[in-house]
Design a protein around this motif. Structure first.
Motif, PDB file in Angstrom:
ATOM      1  N   MET A   5      -3.357 -22.203 -27.221  1.00 32.36           N
ATOM      2  CA  MET A   5      -2.592 -24.287 -27.266  1.00 32.36           C
ATOM      3  C   MET A   5      -3.007 -24.705 -27.274  1.00 32.36           C
ATOM      4  SD  MET A   5      -0.432 -25.208 -24.272  1.00 32.36           S
ATOM      5  CE  MET A   5      -1.628 -25.283 -22.833  1.00 32.36           C
ATOM      6  N   PHE A   6      -4.751 -24.584 -26.189  1.00 36.82           N
ATOM      7  CA  PHE A   6      -5.671 -26.111 -26.390  1.00 36.82           C
ATOM      8  C   PHE A   6      -6.742 -26.016 -27.241  1.00 36.82           C
ATOM      9  CE2 PHE A   6      -5.697 -25.464 -21.130  1.00 36.82           C
ATOM     10  CZ  PHE A   6      -4.511 -27.353 -21.129  1.00 36.82           C
ATOM     11  N   LEU A  10      -0.394 -14.925 -20.121  1.00 36.83           N
ATOM     12  CA  LEU A  10      -0.374 -16.714 -20.138  1.00 36.83           C
ATOM     13  C   LEU A  10      -2.199 -16.546 -20.798  1.00 36.83           C
ATOM     14  CD1 LEU A  10       1.554 -18.283 -17.524  1.00 36.83           C
ATOM     15  CD2 LEU A  10       2.163 -17.074 -19.951  1.00 36.83           C
ATOM     16  N   THR A  11      -2.611 -16.415 -19.944  1.00 40.68           N
ATOM     17  CA  THR A  11      -3.481 -16.956 -19.735  1.00 40.68           C
ATOM     18  C   THR A  11      -5.023 -17.090 -21.409  1.00 40.68           C
ATOM     19  OG1 THR A  11      -4.706 -16.262 -18.026  1.00 40.68           O
ATOM     20  CG2 THR A  11      -6.601 -17.287 -19.530  1.00 40.68           C
ATOM     21  N   GLY A  12      -4.507 -15.731 -22.126  1.00 42.11           N
ATOM     22  CA  GLY A  12      -5.064 -15.921 -24.570  1.00 42.11           C
ATOM     23  C   GLY A  12      -3.909 -17.472 -24.481  1.00 42.11           C
ATOM     24  N   PHE A  58      -0.506 -23.087 -12.486  1.00 37.86           N
ATOM     25  CA  PHE A  58      -1.327 -24.417 -13.120  1.00 37.86           C
ATOM     26  C   PHE A  58      -2.828 -24.129 -13.009  1.00 37.86           C
ATOM     27  CE2 PHE A  58      -3.490 -28.085 -10.609  1.00 37.86           C
ATOM     28  CZ  PHE A  58      -3.071 -28.831 -11.198  1.00 37.86           C
ATOM     29  N   GLY A  59      -3.025 -22.995 -12.127  1.00 40.33           N
ATOM     30  CA  GLY A  59      -4.736 -22.548 -12.174  1.00 40.33           C
ATOM     31  C   GLY A  59      -4.986 -21.749 -13.984  1.00 40.33           C
ATOM     32  N   LEU A  60      -4.934 -21.728 -13.868  1.00 43.30           N
ATOM     33  CA  LEU A  60      -4.392 -20.813 -15.319  1.00 43.30           C
ATOM     34  C   LEU A  60      -4.320 -21.729 -16.412  1.00 43.30           C
ATOM     35  CD1 LEU A  60      -2.276 -18.147 -15.152  1.00 43.30           C
ATOM     36  CD2 LEU A  60      -4.789 -18.230 -14.913  1.00 43.30           C
ATOM     37  N   LEU A  61      -3.432 -23.271 -16.370  1.00 43.26           N
ATOM     38  CA  LEU A  61      -3.789 -23.898 -17.430  1.00 43.26           C
ATOM     39  C   LEU A  61      -5.660 -24.257 -17.279  1.00 43.26           C
ATOM     40  CD1 LEU A  61      -0.140 -25.895 -17.636  1.00 43.26           C
ATOM     41  CD2 LEU A  61      -1.548 -24.762 -19.262  1.00 43.26           C
ATOM     42  N   TYR A 113      -6.682 -15.703 -31.784  1.00 40.59           N
ATOM     43  CA  TYR A 113      -7.080 -15.724 -30.723  1.00 40.59           C
ATOM     44  C   TYR A 113      -6.561 -15.318 -28.906  1.00 40.59           C
ATOM     45  CZ  TYR A 113     -10.150 -17.053 -26.397  1.00 40.59           C
ATOM     46  OH  TYR A 113     -10.964 -16.308 -25.257  1.00 40.59           O
ATOM     47  N   GLY A 114      -5.940 -16.449 -29.003  1.00 42.01           N
ATOM     48  CA  GLY A 114      -4.705 -15.868 -27.916  1.00 42.01           C
ATOM     49  C   GLY A 114      -3.756 -14.692 -27.670  1.00 42.01           C
ATOM     50  N   LEU A 115      -3.217 -14.491 -29.073  1.00 39.43           N
ATOM     51  CA  LEU A 115      -2.910 -13.390 -28.979  1.00 39.43           C
ATOM     52  C   LEU A 115      -3.696 -12.309 -28.817  1.00 39.43           C
ATOM     53  CD1 LEU A 115       0.319 -13.750 -31.644  1.00 39.43           C
ATOM     54  CD2 LEU A 115       0.004 -13.788 -29.172  1.00 39.43           C
ATOM     55  N   ALA A 116      -5.048 -12.375 -29.427  1.00 35.04           N
ATOM     56  CA  ALA A 116      -6.055 -10.985 -29.488  1.00 35.04           C
ATOM     57  C   ALA A 116      -6.284 -11.095 -28.274  1.00 35.04           C
ATOM     58  CB  ALA A 116      -7.106 -11.625 -30.720  1.00 35.04           C
ATOM     59  N   MET A 117      -6.451 -12.220 -26.584  1.00 33.90           N
ATOM     60  CA  MET A 117      -6.776 -12.141 -25.746  1.00 33.90           C
ATOM     61  C   MET A 117      -6.141 -11.083 -24.461  1.00 33.90           C
ATOM     62  SD  MET A 117     -10.247 -12.186 -25.558  1.00 33.90           S
ATOM     63  CE  MET A 117     -10.009 -12.766 -23.749  1.00 33.90           C
ATOM     64  N   THR A 118      -4.343 -11.933 -25.521  1.00 29.78           N
ATOM     65  CA  THR A 118      -3.207 -11.513 -24.309  1.00 29.78           C
ATOM     66  C   THR A 118      -3.058  -9.800 -24.834  1.00 29.78           C
ATOM     67  OG1 THR A 118      -2.079 -13.390 -25.162  1.00 29.78           O
ATOM     68  CG2 THR A 118      -1.248 -11.432 -23.789  1.00 29.78           C
ATOM     69  N   SER A 119      -3.147  -8.940 -25.544  1.00 22.42           N
ATOM     70  CA  SER A 119      -4.132  -7.857 -26.325  1.00 22.42           C
ATOM     71  C   SER A 119      -3.997  -6.798 -25.685  1.00 22.42           C
ATOM     72  CB  SER A 119      -3.497  -7.317 -27.866  1.00 22.42           C
ATOM     73  OG  SER A 119      -2.266  -8.615 -28.858  1.00 22.42           O
TER      74      SER A 119
END
Length: 228
Positions: free
Chosen positions: A91-92, A84-86, A15-18, A52-58
């Motif tokens: 998603m947003f 999850l964060t990236g 929830f916090g990460l969302l 961007y999301g997968l780049a940040m996750t990597s």
């Protein structure tokens, strides 16, 4: 700690990460330049098939591995953050729920709102006491090895290197970069003063600590049942 308590902590972290990710999305949506790590992630996405999301996750997974090699304290929160964060931010970005921002002033206001949301999200995340995120763990690890330098100087050096690499590979840099970089700590201090939250008082539990605690409680319950 029992399984129910652990799962409740994990839900609190997610929830916090969302909330945190929504805040980061706003800083991106302002289109005035990104904070160092986001700049690096966006730049990497321009040169790879990754969004961007997968780049940040990597990036976060690589940092997590470095944290482990540096023998920093790793909790379930650290792992959940890295994975999850990236993707939440992406998603947003894909949903893009807010109207387009025009003008520098409006953009700065959006960034400030984003920084406030990030601070609130960090409150939920940190109050679970499951250790800090991989990037914070990296800062702590570097601070231990560069012990002659104040931790603030170590952070400036780290962020400077990250921002330089991000800018060189095409990540957006602008006035929003300055606002995000220097405003995040101010926003955090204001929010935490309002809700009376002191993150330095939290005793974080590593993965090993949690597993040991659950085993101890399970053994205690087993012994109690046998006595009965």
């Amino acid at each position: 700690m029992n399984l129910k308590h652990l799962l409740t902590d994990w839900l609190r972290i997610v929830f916090g990460l969302l909330i945190f990710s929504l805040g980061v999305h706003l800083t991106i949506r302002a289109n005035l330049g990104l904070a160092p790590w986001d700049c690096l992630g966006m730049g990497l996405s321009l040169h790879t098939p990754l969004n961007y999301g997968l780049a940040m996750t990597s990036i976060c997974v690589i940092i997590l591995l470095i944290d482990i090699l540096m023998k920093e304290k790793i909790g379930f929160g650290t792992i959940i953050d890295a994975l999850l964060t990236g993707n939440f931010i992406q998603m947003f970005n894909d949903i893009d729920p807010f109207p387009e921002t025009t003008g520098v002033f409006a953009g700065i206001m959006i960034i400030i709102a984003g920084l406030a949301l990030m601070a609130v999200g960090q409150f939920f995340y940190m109050s679970s006491a499951q250790c800090c995120g991989p990037r914070d763990a990296l800062l702590v690890g570097l601070g231990k090895r560069l012990h002659r330098l104040p931790i603030g100087v170590v952070q400036i050096i780290l962020w400077g290197v990250v921002l330089l690499i991000g800018w060189l590979i095409g990540g957006p840099v602008g006035i929003g970069t300055v606002v995000s970089t220097f405003g995040s700590g101010i926003a955090m201090q204001i929010i935490y003063s309002i809700i009376k939250f002191e993150p330095r008082n939290i005793e974080h539990r590593s993965v090993i600590d949690v597993v040991k605690s659950m085993r101890t409680e399970k053994s205690y319950i087993g012994e109690t049942n046998n006595e009965n």
